[in-house]
Design an enzyme around this catalytic site. Structure first.
Site, PDB file in Angstrom:
ATOM      1  N   GLY A   1       2.542  -1.727  -5.748  1.00 14.80           N
ATOM      2  CA  GLY A   1       3.991  -1.743  -5.985  1.00 14.80           C
ATOM      3  C   GLY A   1       4.885  -1.966  -4.785  1.00 14.80           C
ATOM      4  O   GLY A   1       5.961  -2.537  -4.916  1.00 14.80           O
TER       5      GLY A   1
ATOM      6  N   GLU B   1       6.525   3.275   0.088  1.00 13.18           N
ATOM      7  CA  GLU B   1       6.217   3.369  -1.346  1.00 13.18           C
ATOM      8  C   GLU B   1       7.318   2.699  -2.159  1.00 13.18           C
ATOM      9  O   GLU B   1       8.452   2.579  -1.708  1.00 13.18           O
ATOM     10  CB  GLU B   1       6.065   4.861  -1.716  1.00 13.18           C
ATOM     11  CG  GLU B   1       5.826   5.171  -3.172  1.00 13.18           C
ATOM     12  CD  GLU B   1       4.548   4.596  -3.747  1.00 13.18           C
ATOM     13  OE1 GLU B   1       4.351   3.359  -3.654  1.00 13.18           O
ATOM     14  OE2 GLU B   1       3.763   5.357  -4.340  1.00 13.18           O
ATOM     15  N   ASP B   2       6.972   2.251  -3.358  1.00 15.59           N
ATOM     16  CA  ASP B   2       7.986   1.635  -4.221  1.00 15.59           C
ATOM     17  C   ASP B   2       8.836   2.694  -4.919  1.00 15.59           C
ATOM     18  O   ASP B   2      10.054   2.627  -4.915  1.00 15.59           O
ATOM     19  CB  ASP B   2       7.337   0.688  -5.253  1.00 15.59           C
ATOM     20  CG  ASP B   2       6.229   1.330  -6.075  1.00 15.59           C
ATOM     21  OD1 ASP B   2       5.862   2.498  -5.812  1.00 15.59           O
ATOM     22  OD2 ASP B   2       5.706   0.666  -6.985  1.00 15.59           O
TER      23      ASP B   2
ATOM     24  N   ASP C   1       7.827   9.206  -8.484  1.00 13.79           N
ATOM     25  CA  ASP C   1       8.054   9.642  -9.862  1.00 13.79           C
ATOM     26  C   ASP C   1       7.672  11.127  -9.943  1.00 13.79           C
ATOM     27  O   ASP C   1       8.468  11.988  -9.590  1.00 13.79           O
ATOM     28  CB  ASP C   1       7.196   8.736 -10.760  1.00 13.79           C
ATOM     29  CG  ASP C   1       7.461   8.898 -12.228  1.00 13.79           C
ATOM     30  OD1 ASP C   1       8.592   9.220 -12.600  1.00 13.79           O
ATOM     31  OD2 ASP C   1       6.532   8.691 -13.036  1.00 13.79           O
TER      32      ASP C   1
ATOM     33  N   GLY D   1       5.536  12.454  -8.043  1.00 12.35           N
ATOM     34  CA  GLY D   1       5.269  12.828  -6.655  1.00 12.35           C
ATOM     35  C   GLY D   1       3.791  13.029  -6.363  1.00 12.35           C
ATOM     36  O   GLY D   1       3.403  13.274  -5.229  1.00 12.35           O
TER      37      GLY D   1
ATOM     38  N   THR E   1       1.202  10.877  -6.395  1.00 14.63           N
ATOM     39  CA  THR E   1       0.570   9.851  -5.547  1.00 14.63           C
ATOM     40  C   THR E   1       0.851  10.130  -4.072  1.00 14.63           C
ATOM     41  O   THR E   1      -0.069  10.166  -3.258  1.00 14.63           O
ATOM     42  CB  THR E   1       1.098   8.447  -5.925  1.00 14.63           C
ATOM     43  OG1 THR E   1       0.900   8.257  -7.319  1.00 14.63           O
ATOM     44  CG2 THR E   1       0.378   7.359  -5.153  1.00 14.63           C
ATOM     45  N   LEU E   2       2.106  10.323  -3.742  1.00 14.78           N
ATOM     46  CA  LEU E   2       2.446  10.510  -2.330  1.00 14.78           C
ATOM     47  C   LEU E   2       2.030  11.864  -1.802  1.00 14.78           C
ATOM     48  O   LEU E   2       1.731  12.000  -0.621  1.00 14.78           O
ATOM     49  CB  LEU E   2       3.930  10.260  -2.099  1.00 14.78           C
ATOM     50  CG  LEU E   2       4.287   8.778  -2.028  1.00 14.78           C
ATOM     51  CD1 LEU E   2       5.757   8.594  -1.732  1.00 14.78           C
ATOM     52  CD2 LEU E   2       3.450   8.049  -0.981  1.00 14.78           C
TER      53      LEU E   2
ATOM     54  N   LYS F   1      12.934   8.973  -8.396  1.00 20.79           N
ATOM     55  CA  LYS F   1      13.303   9.488  -9.724  1.00 20.79           C
ATOM     56  C   LYS F   1      13.122  11.001  -9.685  1.00 20.79           C
ATOM     57  O   LYS F   1      12.136  11.527 -10.210  1.00 20.79           O
ATOM     58  CB  LYS F   1      12.319   8.928 -10.764  1.00 20.79           C
ATOM     59  CG  LYS F   1      12.769   7.733 -11.554  1.00 20.79           C
ATOM     60  CD  LYS F   1      11.804   7.542 -12.725  1.00 20.79           C
ATOM     61  CE  LYS F   1      11.247   6.155 -12.772  1.00 20.79           C
ATOM     62  NZ  LYS F   1      10.284   5.956 -13.897  1.00 20.79           N
TER      63      LYS F   1
ATOM     64  N   ARG G   1       6.412  -8.124 -11.463  1.00 24.97           N
ATOM     65  CA  ARG G   1       6.522  -7.768 -10.038  1.00 24.97           C
ATOM     66  C   ARG G   1       7.358  -8.789  -9.264  1.00 24.97           C
ATOM     67  O   ARG G   1       7.949  -8.471  -8.243  1.00 24.97           O
ATOM     68  CB  ARG G   1       5.133  -7.704  -9.387  1.00 24.97           C
ATOM     69  CG  ARG G   1       4.249  -6.573  -9.880  1.00 24.97           C
ATOM     70  CD  ARG G   1       3.048  -6.435  -8.949  1.00 24.97           C
ATOM     71  NE  ARG G   1       1.977  -5.617  -9.504  1.00 24.97           N
ATOM     72  CZ  ARG G   1       1.914  -4.286  -9.437  1.00 24.97           C
ATOM     73  NH1 ARG G   1       2.877  -3.612  -8.844  1.00 24.97           N
ATOM     74  NH2 ARG G   1       0.894  -3.629  -9.959  1.00 24.97           N
TER      75      ARG G   1
HETATM   76  P1  IMP Z   1       3.878   9.361  -9.134  1.00 27.34           P
HETATM   77  O1  IMP Z   1       2.527   9.663  -8.588  1.00 27.34           O
HETATM   78  O2  IMP Z   1       4.096   9.934 -10.501  1.00 27.34           O
HETATM   79  O3  IMP Z   1       5.008   9.722  -8.190  1.00 27.34           O
HETATM   80  O4  IMP Z   1       3.929   7.821  -9.432  1.00 27.34           O
HETATM   81  C1  IMP Z   1       4.091   6.939  -8.479  1.00 27.34           C
HETATM   82  C2  IMP Z   1       3.630   5.570  -8.935  1.00 27.34           C
HETATM   83  O5  IMP Z   1       3.818   5.320 -10.326  1.00 27.34           O
HETATM   84  C3  IMP Z   1       4.491   4.571  -8.228  1.00 27.34           C
HETATM   85  O6  IMP Z   1       3.909   4.223  -7.016  1.00 27.34           O
HETATM   86  C4  IMP Z   1       4.552   3.424  -9.194  1.00 27.34           C
HETATM   87  O7  IMP Z   1       3.504   2.530  -8.922  1.00 27.34           O
HETATM   88  C5  IMP Z   1       4.364   4.047 -10.552  1.00 27.34           C
HETATM   89  N1  IMP Z   1       5.669   4.180 -11.253  1.00 27.34           N
HETATM   90  C6  IMP Z   1       6.384   5.302 -11.466  1.00 27.34           C
HETATM   91  N2  IMP Z   1       7.516   5.046 -12.118  1.00 27.34           N
HETATM   92  C7  IMP Z   1       7.533   3.704 -12.312  1.00 27.34           C
HETATM   93  C8  IMP Z   1       8.476   2.806 -12.940  1.00 27.34           C
HETATM   94  O8  IMP Z   1       9.547   3.170 -13.450  1.00 27.34           O
HETATM   95  N3  IMP Z   1       8.131   1.505 -12.923  1.00 27.34           N
HETATM   96  C9  IMP Z   1       6.978   1.028 -12.383  1.00 27.34           C
HETATM   97  N4  IMP Z   1       6.086   1.829 -11.793  1.00 27.34           N
HETATM   98  C10 IMP Z   1       6.350   3.150 -11.760  1.00 27.34           C
HETATM   99 MG    MG Z   2       3.368   2.552  -6.157  1.00 25.77          MG
END
Ligand code: IMP
Ligand code: MG
Length: 182
Positions: free
Chosen positions: A49, A104-105, A108, A110, A112-113, A136, A170
């Site tokens: 992303g 990071e893109d 959400d 949190g 992943t990070l 978000k 993308r």
């Molecule tokens: P997290 O681990 O829930 O914070 O998710 C992070 C990953 O989910 C991001 O790096 C994105 O690749 C993907 N992601 C979360 N929300 C979106 C969205 O609205 N559109 C596209 N990808 C998303």
């Molecule tokens: Mg990502």
């Protein structure tokens, strides 16, 4: 034919324009250039992303800087998070010699990070900052907080500027709200 029509219809509205992205990336680069005036940096782009954001940011950095890539899996071809994070491609850099900026893109939940920063921190970088294009915060399920976020968005699914739905969209030059109902 029908498929192509629906493909475009799923782009509900543009949330962040190309120009707004450009200005914000310029500011983010200034932030980085201002912090690290001496020691070398490595940007770690979280694939897939963040590859467009990282490339745009990287080209605006004026201090010695390398780039590396890490891939984590959390979303499986859908708009729903699985909960588990696994590193499917690791970096090749010895981060103990660098100031690290993880790129990071979107943050959400949190998860992943939180996992990636834990792994990188265990390798003793000189310093560590996390920059995200989008945040978000209403969706957070962990205590993770980025050091810098370019835009805060509401709880909508977005695509474009590197972000996907099922690996498509993308390449959109802007960030758009995606219609999950259609
Ligand atoms: P997290 O681990 O829930 O914070 O998710 C992070 C990953 O989910 C991001 O790096 C994105 O690749 C993907 N992601 C979360 N929300 C979106 C969205 O609205 N559109 C596209 N990808 C998303
Ligand atoms: Mg990502």
């Amino acid at each position: 034919m029908d498929e192509i029509e629906n493909f475009n219809k799923k782009i509900k509205k543009i949330l962040i324009t190309q120009q707004e992205i450009n200005c914000a990336v310029e500011d983010a680069a200034k932030w980085i250039n201002g912090i690290y005036d001496k020691n070398p940096i490595v940007l770690i782009s979280v694939l897939n992303g963040s590859f467009i954001f990282a490339a745009d940011l990287f080209r605006r950095i004026t201090v010695p800087c390398q780039i590396d890539f890490i891939k984590a899996q959390s979303y499986y071809n859908s708009t729903v998070s699985s909960g588990n994070i696994s590193i499917t491609q690791d970096i090749h850099t010895d981060v103990s010699k660098f100031n690290v900026v993880i790129v990071e893109d979107i943050v959400d939940t949190g998860r992943t990070l939180k996992e990636i920063t834990k792994i990188i921190r265990e390798r003793n970088p000189i310093s560590l900052n996390v920059i995200t294009l989008l945040d978000k915060p209403s969706r957070r399920e962990t205590d993770f907080a980025p050091d810098k976020s370019l835009f805060t968005i509401p709880d909508v699914f977005v695509v474009g500027y590197g972000m996907d739905c099922g690996e498509y969209y993308r390449n959109l030059p802007y960030i758009a709200e995606y219609d999950q109902q259609l």
